[in-house]
Design a protein around this motif. Structure first.
Motif, PDB file in Angstrom:
ATOM      1  N   ASP A 157      40.952  80.734  -8.114  1.00  0.00           N
ATOM      2  CA  ASP A 157      41.835  80.605  -9.268  1.00  0.00           C
ATOM      3  C   ASP A 157      42.475  79.218  -9.290  1.00  0.00           C
ATOM      4  N   SER A 159      40.190  82.873  -2.994  1.00  0.00           N
ATOM      5  CA  SER A 159      40.582  82.740  -4.398  1.00  0.00           C
ATOM      6  C   SER A 159      40.083  81.414  -4.955  1.00  0.00           C
ATOM      7  N   GLU A 200      39.706  78.357  -0.083  1.00  0.00           N
ATOM      8  CA  GLU A 200      41.070  78.485  -0.579  1.00  0.00           C
ATOM      9  C   GLU A 200      41.486  79.948  -0.565  1.00  0.00           C
ATOM     10  N   LYS A 201      42.736  80.146  -0.201  1.00  0.00           N
ATOM     11  CA  LYS A 201      43.245  81.495  -0.037  1.00  0.00           C
ATOM     12  C   LYS A 201      44.168  81.881  -1.182  1.00  0.00           C
ATOM     13  N   GLU A 202      44.071  83.137  -1.569  1.00  0.00           N
ATOM     14  CA  GLU A 202      45.029  83.642  -2.547  1.00  0.00           C
ATOM     15  C   GLU A 202      46.395  83.698  -1.872  1.00  0.00           C
ATOM     16  N   LYS A 203      47.450  83.305  -2.594  1.00  0.00           N
ATOM     17  CA  LYS A 203      48.782  83.344  -1.971  1.00  0.00           C
ATOM     18  C   LYS A 203      49.078  84.777  -1.506  1.00  0.00           C
ATOM     19  N   ASN A 204      49.864  84.882  -0.501  1.00  0.00           N
ATOM     20  CA  ASN A 204      50.242  86.156   0.127  1.00  0.00           C
ATOM     21  C   ASN A 204      49.090  86.842   0.854  1.00  0.00           C
ATOM     22  N   ASN A 242      46.274  79.061  -8.624  1.00  0.00           N
ATOM     23  CA  ASN A 242      46.562  79.446  -7.232  1.00  0.00           C
ATOM     24  C   ASN A 242      46.301  78.283  -6.283  1.00  0.00           C
ATOM     25  N   HIS A 243      45.201  77.543  -6.531  1.00  0.00           N
ATOM     26  CA  HIS A 243      44.877  76.408  -5.659  1.00  0.00           C
ATOM     27  C   HIS A 243      46.011  75.392  -5.676  1.00  0.00           C
ATOM     28  N   GLU A 285      49.075  75.876  -6.452  1.00  0.00           N
ATOM     29  CA  GLU A 285      50.258  76.466  -5.825  1.00  0.00           C
ATOM     30  C   GLU A 285      50.163  76.405  -4.302  1.00  0.00           C
ATOM     31  N   MET A 286      48.974  76.690  -3.776  1.00  0.00           N
ATOM     32  CA  MET A 286      48.793  76.673  -2.320  1.00  0.00           C
ATOM     33  C   MET A 286      48.883  75.247  -1.768  1.00  0.00           C
TER      34      MET A 286
END
Lengths: 613, 325
Positions: free
Chosen positions: A474, A472, A463-467, A477-478, A480-481
């Protein structure tokens, strides 16, 4: 004048059935008829000669505007041997014409076809049907007597003899066909001459024998003026990929693994291989999907194609494509399943797989082509969505579409929509690190490729941190993504044209909903029922996911909705759960297209139920 | 030489303290700096596993792909982009188990890319199961009564698949490891580099015999092209070939260098013998190196012969007809 005619050519795999089928289809289209064809190959490569498994068939329907499919029961059945008759006798209309090669019905051929000793299928056929039986073998040997070729080589022109017969029956000028034969067989002078002489012999026989009763005039369509070509379904897919890549100013990278009935897409692209169009036959289905993603990371329009079992193998990579947010076009040419199932037969049973056959929350747009020529538009649009929305896209085709051919009015380059992928220009200001997961108004991330200085970044399956795109774990954040990726897919409806019913009615008694290769069958039957003043309408979905925003209103305008599909009921469940309406199922799972009669009777039952409702 | 720190990303390195991966990462940064590779033209691609986290720690383009598939990803990437400098980072489970099929095909095709295979003979990220390189009988969480079946000998597997370059190094000898990375990078095709890497949590000491100062000299033979196979304290031991059987000899027993096996990295038959030395004495260095055209160069030659078609040409195809009003 007949409004349309269905001809079914059948013979041994080595009899050249596909060649004359294609020739007849081509010439019919050029003569102004609407044409639709379907090739029925045996599943075995070289089944024993003369046996039923070794029979190869080619069906075409030609006529006026009402030609939407390759037809179901044939008006004319051409059989080169007893096995072909055995396989297809049931496909001839009760009042149809049987053209039989007598020499293919000798004792040996009857035995190979599995007829009992003393059986006389042709005599039985004559009792109820119009039969033209000719000893084609004898006739071509006689016609080619003077030519310095062996008996076997002369025998190989039997198909041209049949073509001559048909050309006369449907009043086609002999010269047109002779020219076509010349183009196809220009390599050897003797062979060319033999084939042309056999064609003339067949044509001449029809003229001299009393076949006038069989001579038929068939309606022509009034096609729009312009330049036309023939498109076979799989060829249309390949063409759309090549043209879309050029429109997007990206090289095309296609990776595939051999599988029926999708392999022809790889073959067609390999034939066009050059620096703008790379093809790669991978070691397995997984590698084909992953290698395509590798090329997408490098900046290509990447695509892969397979059929159900192969798509299952690719599904891990498709989850990866969803999270990488890289463009990828995935073609599924559906066949009878599960597992090896019916590899050469058509089915629409991978719709649920296309929608849900992945791990995690992994939506991707799903489109379905309805015919050979529609496959061009659908795949082109799929490529546009993949490139402009930075997402994998699934396109569903099927065994029927893959091998069927239609005349296609060639669009001009300018008529095709532009494709503008979100390439990154320049480098981030002030030496800040590049952020690969910043989204635009449609939720689309930018596409930066290796080789672009200052845009170095790392992406992966975690999973990637947004932006930033950094790893990430978090929790917020997950979520949200996941939502951002889903919203991006939902926003793909901006690429859609308005959903239209076939006749433009948005209310009435019965709405038949279809998708994919059943388009022609449903349309033909609905038109006929409309002609009998039934309140019935047809809508065919191109976009399975996300469903078009205007689709719900169309559904709600009708008293009853029936979903017709070649599976156990997949789109119907999607419609029921999405719109909470009592949609009915109309299904068939026999590896065969719908037949007119069965569709008509099922739809009539619904119409009567509404009237009595 | 550029600064190795310029090749480190801003991400915090997260391996267990004492893991052999730290050494490999450090040597990798140093080699990239030594080679002065442009960061924007370099791509590091990995699969899944502890070692496969490495791309996140390198300030170039990078892809942390899916389990076993880095090789497949790279094949597509380099076909599309032969201009890039692409490295593969993988482990014994990733490359030899779940990704075995892609690896052998990458090697037979000779896709140009160094393959850094971190071999620790265990699944570390999933917390300690036997891997395809774990020795027979190894006790682990998934093999409480000992592993069954023979392990892979990675260099033998690579040679069997037609690899054009096979080498071995170890995390505990940084200088030699850097040298091997540079050789792998120089190679014209697939460069298979097995790196003995210690997992100090789940398989500590798997390679101690070959990597630790006190035993290394007695068990590790460093190969140099054109030189005899020597090992032991002050190179007092050698290996000679008795037919196709390697025999250990003590030079004090009257053997001279001329009696020993002289390493020829271009000899495919002897490479197989080296690859199968999997007992208590093992070779390190370049076992085999053969120059043959890379997959991407062959593909490029094939494509460049053909003229690209315009949209118009593609749409028209080979046969059209005109429908007039």
């Amino acid at each position: 004048m007949q409004s349309e005619v269905t001809v079914l050519f059948a013979g041994d795999s080595g009899d050249g059935i596909q060649l004359i089928g294609n020739a007849f289809a081509q010439k019919s289209a050029e003569a102004g008829h609407s044409v639709s064809t379907f090739s029925d190959f045996p599943a075995e490569i070289r089944a024993p000669q003369g046996t039923v498994p070794g029979v190869s068939g080619f069906k075409l329907q030609f006529g006026g505007e009402s030609v939407y499919t390759a037809g179901d029961k044939a008006d004319v059945l051409v059989v080169m041997n007893a096995a072909a008759y055995k396989k297809y006798a049931g496909h001839l209309k009760p009042d149809g014409i049987l053209i039989a090669n007598e020499s293919g019905f000798d004792g040996r051929n009857l035995a190979l076809a599995g007829y009992d000793n003393g059986a006389e299928p042709l005599a039985e056929a004559r009792a109820s049907q119009r039969v033209i039986s000719v000893d084609i073998k004898k006739n071509v040997q006689a016609a080619l007597l003077e030519l310095p070729l062996g008996t076997a080589e002369k025998n190989r022109t039997k198909n041209m003899y049949v073509l001559g017969l048909l050309a006369w029956m449907y009043q086609r000028p002999a010269q047109d066909f002779e020219k076509y034969i010349q183009e196809k067989l220009a390599k050897s002078k003797n062979v060319l001459e033999a084939n042309q002489m056999a064609f003339r012999a067949g044509y001449g026989l029809a003229e001299t024998m009393e076949l006038a009763a069989f001579k038929t005039e068939v309606s022509r369509a009034t096609p729009a003026p312009g330049v036309y070509r023939t498109l076979v379904g799989n060829q249309a897919v390949a063409l759309a990929l090549m043209v879309a890549a050029k429109k997007a100013n990206r090289p095309l990278f296609f990776a595939g693994y051999p599988i029926t009935p999708a392999s022809d897409i790889l073959h067609e692209l390999a034939r066009h291989r050059n620096s703008d169009c790379l093809t790669f036959q991978a070691e397995d289905e997984i590698a084909a999907a992953v290698a395509a993603l590798g090329a997408a990371f490098g900046g290509s329009l990447a695509a892969t194609a397979s059929s159900g079992p192969g798509i299952s193998l690719k599904s891990e990579a498709l989850g990866f494509a969803v999270t990488l947010e890289l463009p990828l076009v995935v073609i599924n040419v559906q066949r009878g399943g599960p597992s090896t199932g019916l590899p050469t037969k058509t089915e629409q049973s991978d719709l649920m797989q296309a929608l849900y056959g992945r791990h995690g929350e992994a939506q991707m747009p799903v489109l379905a082509a309805r015919s050979a020529t529609d496959a061009f538009e659908t795949v082109f649009l799929a490529a546009k969505i993949a490139l402009e929305a930075m997402t994998p896209v699934m396109v569903l085709s099927d065994g029927y579409i893959s091998n069927s051919a239609e005349a296609w009015l060639i669009p001009s380059e300018d008529e095709l929509p532009s494709i503008a992928p979100p390439m990154v220009d320049g480098t981030p200001a002030d030496g800040n690190p590049f952020e690969p997961f910043v989204r635009d108004a449609f939720g689309v991330r930018p596409w930066a490729c290796p080789g672009q200085e200052g845009l170095e970044h790392r992406i992966g399956g975690l999973e990637k941190e947004k932006n930033t795109g950094n790893i990430s774990y978090d929790p917020a954040n997950h979520e949200e993504m996941v939502m951002a990726r889903a919203a991006k897919v939902q926003a793909a409806t901006r690429f859609y044209s308005p959903t239209q019913t076939d006749s433009g009615n948005n209310s009435g008694d019965l709405l038949v909903v279809g998708w994919g290769g059943t388009y022609g069958s449903i349309k033909a039957v609905v038109e006929k029922l409309q002609g009998k003043h039934y309140s019935i309408e047809h809508v065919h979905l191109r976009h399975i996911h996300p469903l078009p925003e205007d689709f719900g209103n169309i559904l709600r305008g009708f008293k009853r909705v029936v979903v017709a599909e070649l599976n156990h009921g997949q789109l119907v469940n999607l419609i029921r759960s999405t719109y909470l309406i009592d949609a009915h199922r109309l299904t068939k799972i026999q590896g065969q297209p719908f037949e007119e009669a069965e569709l008509k009777s099922a739809l009539k039952t619904h119409l009567q139920a509404i009237q009595h409702g | 030489m550029a600064n190795p720190r310029d090749y480190a990303s801003d991400q915090e390195v997260r391996w267990c303290p004492g893991c052999g991966d730290y050494s490999v990462l450090k040597q990798f940064h140093t080699v990239l700096a030594h080679l002065e590779l442009p960061r924007h033209k370099t791509v590091v691609v990995s699969g899944i596993g502890c070692s496969s986290r490495l791309p996140y720690y390198v300030n170039t383009f990078g892809v942390h792909s899916i389990h076993g598939r880095a090789t497949a990803f790279v094949t597509g990437l380099v076909l599309a982009r032969p201009d890039l400098d692409v490295w593969i980072v993988t482990g014994d489970g990733d490359a030899l188990s779940i990704g075995g099929n892609h690896l052998i095909h990458l090697l037979r095709r000779n896709v140009k890319a160094p393959i850094l295979l971190f071999n620790n003979e265990i699944y570390g990220l999933t917390k300690g199961q036997v891997s395809p390189t774990s020795p027979e009988g190894q006790v682990s969480k998934s093999s409480p009564d000992g592993a069954l079946g023979s392990p892979f000998m990675p260099p033998a597997l690579a040679l069997g698949a037609g690899a054009s370059f096979v080498a071995r190094a170890m995390d505990r000898d940084p200088e030699h490891l850097r040298l091997m990375m540079i050789r792998a990078h120089e190679h014209s095709g697939s460069a298979f580099l097995e790196i003995y890497q210690n997992c100090n949590v789940f398989n500590d000491g798997a390679f101690h015999l070959f990597t630790e100062k006190e035993s290394r000299a007695h068990h590790s033979v460093y190969l140099t092209h054109g030189q005899p196979l020597l090992f032991g304290i002050e190179n007092s031991m050698g290996i000679r070939l008795d037919g196709f059987t390697p025999r250990t000899v003590n030079l004090s027993d009257g053997y001279s260098h001329d009696d020993l096996w002289i390493h020829d990295e271009k000899d495919p038959i002897k490479a197989h013998l080296l690859a199968r030395m999997h007992q208590e004495i093992r070779p390190f260095g370049v076992l085999y190196a053969e120059n043959r055209p890379s997959f991407q160069s062959l593909a490029q030659n094939l494509s460049s012969d053909k003229k690209a078609e315009s949209i118009e040409q593609l749409l028209q195809g080979s046969r059209t007809w005109i429908q007039s009003e």
